[in-house]
Design a protein around this motif. Structure first.
Motif, PDB file in Angstrom:
ATOM      1  N   ALA A  46     -10.256  49.232 -80.364  1.00  0.00           N
ATOM      2  CA  ALA A  46      -8.977  48.680 -80.824  1.00  0.00           C
ATOM      3  C   ALA A  46      -7.956  48.788 -79.697  1.00  0.00           C
ATOM      4  O   ALA A  46      -8.131  49.560 -78.759  1.00  0.00           O
ATOM      5  CB  ALA A  46      -8.477  49.420 -82.056  1.00  0.00           C
ATOM      6  N   ILE A  47      -6.902  47.995 -79.821  1.00  0.00           N
ATOM      7  CA  ILE A  47      -5.821  48.002 -78.837  1.00  0.00           C
ATOM      8  C   ILE A  47      -4.507  48.227 -79.570  1.00  0.00           C
ATOM      9  O   ILE A  47      -4.239  47.591 -80.594  1.00  0.00           O
ATOM     10  CB  ILE A  47      -5.765  46.672 -78.062  1.00  0.00           C
ATOM     11  CG1 ILE A  47      -7.059  46.465 -77.274  1.00  0.00           C
ATOM     12  CG2 ILE A  47      -4.556  46.634 -77.137  1.00  0.00           C
ATOM     13  CD1 ILE A  47      -7.178  45.114 -76.607  1.00  0.00           C
ATOM     14  N   VAL A  48      -3.703  49.131 -79.053  1.00  0.00           N
ATOM     15  CA  VAL A  48      -2.368  49.398 -79.582  1.00  0.00           C
ATOM     16  C   VAL A  48      -1.364  48.973 -78.517  1.00  0.00           C
ATOM     17  O   VAL A  48      -1.478  49.374 -77.357  1.00  0.00           O
ATOM     18  CB  VAL A  48      -2.169  50.898 -79.911  1.00  0.00           C
ATOM     19  CG1 VAL A  48      -0.741  51.166 -80.351  1.00  0.00           C
ATOM     20  CG2 VAL A  48      -3.155  51.335 -80.979  1.00  0.00           C
ATOM     21  N   ILE A  49      -0.393  48.157 -78.921  1.00  0.00           N
ATOM     22  CA  ILE A  49       0.628  47.674 -77.991  1.00  0.00           C
ATOM     23  C   ILE A  49       1.989  48.158 -78.462  1.00  0.00           C
ATOM     24  O   ILE A  49       2.395  47.875 -79.590  1.00  0.00           O
ATOM     25  CB  ILE A  49       0.627  46.133 -77.913  1.00  0.00           C
ATOM     26  CG1 ILE A  49      -0.767  45.609 -77.549  1.00  0.00           C
ATOM     27  CG2 ILE A  49       1.670  45.651 -76.911  1.00  0.00           C
ATOM     28  CD1 ILE A  49      -0.911  44.102 -77.690  1.00  0.00           C
ATOM     29  N   LYS A  59       1.846  41.211 -72.752  1.00  0.00           N
ATOM     30  CA  LYS A  59       1.520  41.257 -74.183  1.00  0.00           C
ATOM     31  C   LYS A  59       0.656  40.056 -74.563  1.00  0.00           C
ATOM     32  O   LYS A  59      -0.378  40.208 -75.209  1.00  0.00           O
ATOM     33  CB  LYS A  59       2.796  41.283 -75.018  1.00  0.00           C
ATOM     34  CG  LYS A  59       2.531  41.343 -76.514  1.00  0.00           C
ATOM     35  CD  LYS A  59       3.799  41.380 -77.307  1.00  0.00           C
ATOM     36  CE  LYS A  59       4.332  39.977 -77.431  1.00  0.00           C
ATOM     37  NZ  LYS A  59       5.439  39.815 -78.344  1.00  0.00           N
ATOM     38  N   HIS A  60       1.041  38.873 -74.114  1.00  0.00           N
ATOM     39  CA  HIS A  60       0.272  37.668 -74.439  1.00  0.00           C
ATOM     40  C   HIS A  60      -1.110  37.690 -73.785  1.00  0.00           C
ATOM     41  O   HIS A  60      -2.092  37.246 -74.385  1.00  0.00           O
ATOM     42  CB  HIS A  60       1.043  36.409 -74.049  1.00  0.00           C
ATOM     43  CG  HIS A  60       2.253  36.176 -74.898  1.00  0.00           C
ATOM     44  ND1 HIS A  60       2.184  35.952 -76.258  1.00  0.00           N
ATOM     45  CD2 HIS A  60       3.563  36.149 -74.590  1.00  0.00           C
ATOM     46  CE1 HIS A  60       3.401  35.799 -76.747  1.00  0.00           C
ATOM     47  NE2 HIS A  60       4.271  35.922 -75.749  1.00  0.00           N
ATOM     48  N   PRO A  72      -9.681  44.230 -82.555  1.00  0.00           N
ATOM     49  CA  PRO A  72      -8.449  44.295 -83.345  1.00  0.00           C
ATOM     50  C   PRO A  72      -7.315  44.902 -82.519  1.00  0.00           C
ATOM     51  O   PRO A  72      -7.542  45.805 -81.710  1.00  0.00           O
ATOM     52  CB  PRO A  72      -8.813  45.195 -84.521  1.00  0.00           C
ATOM     53  CG  PRO A  72     -10.025  45.932 -84.104  1.00  0.00           C
ATOM     54  CD  PRO A  72     -10.720  45.128 -83.049  1.00  0.00           C
ATOM     55  N   PHE A  73      -6.115  44.372 -82.725  1.00  0.00           N
ATOM     56  CA  PHE A  73      -4.959  44.904 -82.010  1.00  0.00           C
ATOM     57  C   PHE A  73      -3.822  45.160 -82.984  1.00  0.00           C
ATOM     58  O   PHE A  73      -3.712  44.506 -84.019  1.00  0.00           O
ATOM     59  CB  PHE A  73      -4.518  43.979 -80.871  1.00  0.00           C
ATOM     60  CG  PHE A  73      -4.113  42.603 -81.305  1.00  0.00           C
ATOM     61  CD1 PHE A  73      -2.798  42.309 -81.598  1.00  0.00           C
ATOM     62  CD2 PHE A  73      -5.058  41.597 -81.421  1.00  0.00           C
ATOM     63  CE1 PHE A  73      -2.419  41.041 -81.996  1.00  0.00           C
ATOM     64  CE2 PHE A  73      -4.701  40.322 -81.826  1.00  0.00           C
ATOM     65  CZ  PHE A  73      -3.374  40.050 -82.112  1.00  0.00           C
ATOM     66  N   PHE A  74      -3.014  46.140 -82.640  1.00  0.00           N
ATOM     67  CA  PHE A  74      -1.907  46.568 -83.483  1.00  0.00           C
ATOM     68  C   PHE A  74      -0.665  46.642 -82.612  1.00  0.00           C
ATOM     69  O   PHE A  74      -0.712  47.214 -81.522  1.00  0.00           O
ATOM     70  CB  PHE A  74      -2.208  47.945 -84.090  1.00  0.00           C
ATOM     71  CG  PHE A  74      -3.503  47.978 -84.851  1.00  0.00           C
ATOM     72  CD1 PHE A  74      -3.532  47.720 -86.201  1.00  0.00           C
ATOM     73  CD2 PHE A  74      -4.703  48.233 -84.195  1.00  0.00           C
ATOM     74  CE1 PHE A  74      -4.729  47.735 -86.902  1.00  0.00           C
ATOM     75  CE2 PHE A  74      -5.901  48.249 -84.881  1.00  0.00           C
ATOM     76  CZ  PHE A  74      -5.917  47.992 -86.246  1.00  0.00           C
ATOM     77  N   MET A  75       0.432  46.071 -83.090  1.00  0.00           N
ATOM     78  CA  MET A  75       1.666  46.070 -82.311  1.00  0.00           C
ATOM     79  C   MET A  75       2.749  46.852 -83.045  1.00  0.00           C
ATOM     80  O   MET A  75       2.935  46.688 -84.247  1.00  0.00           O
ATOM     81  CB  MET A  75       2.135  44.638 -82.061  1.00  0.00           C
ATOM     82  CG  MET A  75       1.199  43.857 -81.179  1.00  0.00           C
ATOM     83  SD  MET A  75       1.842  42.260 -80.679  1.00  0.00           S
ATOM     84  CE  MET A  75       1.767  41.361 -82.210  1.00  0.00           C
TER      85      MET A  75
END
Length: 101
Positions: A46-49, A59-60, A72-75
């Protein structure tokens, strides 16, 4: 479990790593802008931003990378320890319930 954290504050990097370590999570932290970050990510679950500390272009780039790889990513706007704790716990719970590949 391996998670990428993009953004955050340099002075909290050690604390971010400690929080993840306590939860049995391998955390890769990029607090500074990095060229071609997609190549340096490796295999993550997973990726957390933390959006308040990351440029729009990076970010893009990361979101495009994550979507292409099915990661999956979470901002989150905030970059504090409490935010990271909640996020890591949520990701861990999702994984245990089978909602995260």
């Amino acid at each position: 479990m391996s998670i990428l954290l993009l953004g955050g504050m340099d002075r909290l990097e050690r604390h971010y790593l400690n929080e993840a370590n306590q939860r049995g999570i391998n955390l890769k932290v990029f607090t500074k802008p990095t060229k071609e970050i997609g190549r340096k990510i490796g295999k993550v679950d997973a990726i957390v931003i933390f959006t308040d500390k990351v440029s729009h272009s990076i970010k893009h780039e990361i979101i495009s990378f994550a979507r292409a790889k099915g990661i999956p990513f979470f901002m989150y706007h905030s970059c504090g320890l409490c935010t990271l704790r909640k996020c890591l716990d949520s990701i861990k719970n999702l994984k245990q319930k089978g909602g995260l590949a």
